[in-house]
Every structure is written in structure tokens, then in C-alpha cells.
Scaffold this active site. Structure first.
Site, short mmCIF file in Angstrom:
data_model
loop_
_atom_site.label_atom_id
_atom_site.label_comp_id
_atom_site.label_asym_id
_atom_site.label_seq_id
_atom_site.Cartn_x
_atom_site.Cartn_y
_atom_site.Cartn_z
N LYS A 10 50.45 26.40 -70.30
CA LYS A 10 50.12 27.75 -69.82
C LYS A 10 50.33 27.85 -68.32
O LYS A 10 50.30 26.83 -67.60
CB LYS A 10 48.66 28.13 -70.16
CG LYS A 10 47.56 27.22 -69.57
CD LYS A 10 47.11 27.52 -68.16
CE LYS A 10 46.05 26.54 -67.68
NZ LYS A 10 45.85 26.52 -66.23
N GLY A 103 46.13 18.58 -71.11
CA GLY A 103 45.04 17.92 -71.83
C GLY A 103 44.43 18.87 -72.86
O GLY A 103 44.13 18.48 -73.99
N ASP A 137 39.76 25.75 -71.14
CA ASP A 137 41.12 26.23 -71.41
C ASP A 137 41.58 25.94 -72.84
O ASP A 137 42.67 26.37 -73.23
CB ASP A 137 42.12 25.56 -70.46
CG ASP A 137 42.06 26.08 -69.03
OD1 ASP A 137 41.34 27.08 -68.80
OD2 ASP A 137 42.71 25.49 -68.16
O1 C5P Z 1 35.81 23.24 -69.01
P1 C5P Z 1 36.48 22.04 -68.48
O2 C5P Z 1 35.84 20.75 -68.92
O3 C5P Z 1 37.96 22.01 -68.70
O4 C5P Z 1 36.31 22.10 -66.90
C1 C5P Z 1 36.61 21.02 -66.07
C2 C5P Z 1 35.90 21.20 -64.75
O5 C5P Z 1 36.48 22.30 -64.03
C3 C5P Z 1 34.44 21.52 -64.84
O6 C5P Z 1 33.66 20.36 -64.92
C4 C5P Z 1 34.17 22.27 -63.56
O7 C5P Z 1 34.07 21.38 -62.47
C5 C5P Z 1 35.47 23.03 -63.37
N1 C5P Z 1 35.42 24.41 -63.91
C6 C5P Z 1 34.66 25.36 -63.26
N2 C5P Z 1 34.61 26.64 -63.75
C7 C5P Z 1 35.32 26.99 -64.85
C8 C5P Z 1 36.11 26.03 -65.51
C9 C5P Z 1 36.15 24.75 -65.02
O8 C5P Z 1 34.02 25.07 -62.25
N3 C5P Z 1 35.26 28.23 -65.29
#
Ligand code: C5P
Length: 297
Positions: A10, A103, A137
Site C-alpha cells: 500500500k 509485514g 494496517d
Molecule cells: O498497529 P501496529 O502494531 O502496526 O502499530 C505499530 C506501532 O506504530 C505502534 O506500536 C505505535 O507505536 C505506532 N502507531 C501509532 N498510531 C497508529 C498506528 C501505529 O502510534 N495509529
């Protein structure tokens, strides 16, 4: 017996980021577009859980239970009261730690593949639920096309797109950690009022019309200053793409992959050639979007 699922990368054509929430996440208005760069996840029944990976960046992919594909298999197995006895093989073409949801693609791919292999009969909602548990994501990797993600990006509204958009992607010499980029966003914003993230009406209209010039005029990424702060050389890649005639250049998601919108496929190849010759990036690829999400092949 085995099942193979193909999952796209994406690019975020808008990434509006709000202030850090008490849980550490950030509210987003995240306009995703799925583009034709793919990972393929093949799941085969095995004696225990095993992950293997092949492709140009394969040595950077963790093969333990932190891999989102392994976590997806474990979560689905747990829900359906069975063992995750599968060999997950990832044929990787999406850059690793690149801001293109590589990922997440593997997580969505493994989930769909295990679901088919095991015949769980899980509903689409259940699968989307598990995706959201895996990462912000991951639901979009399952759905594909174009969508607005709100909340932490996992709550999706599918969007109409009126035509194909042609992109050039420049892969950087190293990766960037998404949490580190969000932390840098917080640091750069200290003492400033961060507005609520909202989707741009003009941008949604440009997508609906399939109008590349209008889209170029409205794309934005609030994480770009943070990615550039952690990886200043990306400014040279962005400048090289603009010098090559790209109507717009931006960092993809949390980076460090940079994305360049072209007017058509031919222009994309020209920009790609100039970026390769610029020596400002490791690899250059072209891809168009929207394309469908995770699909059994
Ligand atoms: O949701 P995911 O595990 O992919 O997110 C990875 C990291 O990215 C989170 O631990 C956070 O630090 C950051 N993140 C965030 N706000 C979001 C999505 C991700 O701060 N909306």
C-alpha cells in the site's frame, strides 16, 4: 495440501495524524491505496509452526513468532481450538520495514490462507477483527482497493476510485521502525496543538475521478517530517524524483520508501529510470493501483 495467497503493498495518499492517545497510538485519517507490488504467502500442513522466507530482503524478515504471518496463524488456530501446525512460506517482494505494509500483507495473507486450508468458515467480519488485532494496517491488506482508515487506521470505509494511478517507488538503503517514526512525530510536535485528523474532501474527489493531477495537488503525509528527521538523505531521493518530472513526491507511510505519482505508465518508467541513475536509492519499482486485497491464487 497447500494454499497460496497473494497480497498487495500500500501507499498512503493521505496520512493525517492526531496527537498521541493515552494508549500510545495516534488517531489517524489514513487514505490507503493498494498497489501492484506483492508478497505471496503459501501455507502447507506440517508437524509444527515454521516460517520461511525468500526474496531480495529475506534475511531481514524475522522467522520466529514475532512474524505477523506466524501470529495470524496462531490467533486463528486459538479461536478455532486447533494447533497452528503449518509451514508458512513468504515469497517477499514488498520492501521490509519500508512503510508499504509488507509485514501487514504477510499477516493478512497467512490469515486468509490458514482459514482456507483449515476450512474454518470464519466470516469476513471475524477475519477483519483478527486483522485489527494483528496491527493497524492489516485490515487494509485484506480488503485492498482504496479505503479511508480511521481510529488507529484499522476502521475502514471503502472508497470509489475512478481510474488507475501510476506510481514509482524508491526503496532506501535501510529500514525505519514505525514506532520510532511516531515517537519522532510526537517529539517534533511537542508544545504545539495537533489538530484532529480529517480526510481531505479534495483528495477523495481526486481519487473518485481518477485524476492524477488533482491527486498530486492534494496528497499529504504528516509523518514525512518525522521520517526525514530520522533519515535526512530521503530529501535527496524526493528531490531527484521531482527533478525527473514527477508531479508529486512523498514518503510512503512511516517510510523510508519514497513514492512518486506519474501521469501514466510511460511517464512512470521515465521517472524510474532517472531515479535509478540518481544513485539516491537502493532499488526502484513501478506499480499501479488500486488493486484487490489478499486473494487466493
Ligand atoms: O498497529 P501496529 O502494531 O502496526 O502499530 C505499530 C506501532 O506504530 C505502534 O506500536 C505505535 O507505536 C505506532 N502507531 C501509532 N498510531 C497508529 C498506528 C501505529 O502510534 N495509529
Amino acid at each position: 495440501m497447500s494454499v497460496t495467497v497473494r497480497v498487495p503493498a500500500k501507499v498512503n495518499v493521505q496520512l493525517a495524524v492526531g496527537a498521541a492517545r493515552p494508549d500510545g497510538y495516534h488517531d489517524l485519517a489514513n487514505v490507503f491505496l493498494a498497489v501492484g507490488l506483492y508478497d505471496e504467502v503459501t501455507v502447507t500442513a506440517a508437524d509444527g509452526l515454521r516460517v520461511t522466507c525468500a526474496g531480495p530482503d529475506a534475511e531481514q524478515v524475522p522467522l520466529d513468532r514475532t512474524n505477523l504471518a506466524a501470529r495470524a496463524a496462531l490467533l486463528l488456530a486459538e479461536r478455532y481450538g486447533r494447533d497452528a501446525d503449518v509451514h508458512l512460506h513468504i515469497a517477499k517482494d514488498i520492501p521490509v520495514a519500508g512503510g508499504m505494509a509488507g509485514g501487514s500483507a504477510d499477516g493478512a495473507g497467512a490469515l486468509l490462507a490458514c482459514d482456507a486450508l483449515w476450512g474454518t468458515g470464519a466470516s469476513r467480519e471475524e477475519l477483519l477483527d483478527i486483522c485489527a488485532e494483528l496491527g493497524s494496517d492489516v485490515p487494509f491488506s485484506l480488503v485492498g482497493g482504496a479505503a479511508l482508515g480511521t481510529g488507529r487506521g484499522e476502521r475502514l470505509t471503502e472508497l470509489e476510485v475512478g481510474g488507475a494511478f501510476h506510481w514509482v517507488f524508491a526503496m532506501a538503503s535501510r529500514g525505519l521502525s514505525t514506532p520510532a517514526v511516531f515517537r519522532e512525530f510526537d517529539r517534533l510536535g511537542e508544545g504545539r496543538e495537533i489538530p484532529e485528523p480529517v480526510a481531505s474532501r479534495e483528495l477523495l474527489d481526486a481519487l473518485a475521478k481518477g485524476d492524477a493531477d488533482a491527486l498530486a495537488a492534494t496528497v499529504s503525509n504528516d509523518l514525512q517530517p518525522a521520517a526525514l528527521s530520522l533519515f535526512p538523505e530521503l530529501a535527496d531521493t524526493l528531490a531527484a524524483g521531482r527533478a525527473a518530472g514527477a508531479p508529486v513526491s512523498l514518503v510512503s507511510g512511516s517510510g523510508p520508501t519514497t513514492a512518486f505519482l506519474a501521469r501514466d505508465a510511460e511517464a512512470a518508467e521515465e521517472i524510474a529510470g532517472a531515479l535509478r541513475a540518481s544513485g539516491t536509492c537502493r532499488m526502484v519499482r513501478t506499480a499501479a493501483g488500486p488493486v484487490p486485497g489478499a486473494t487466493i491464487v
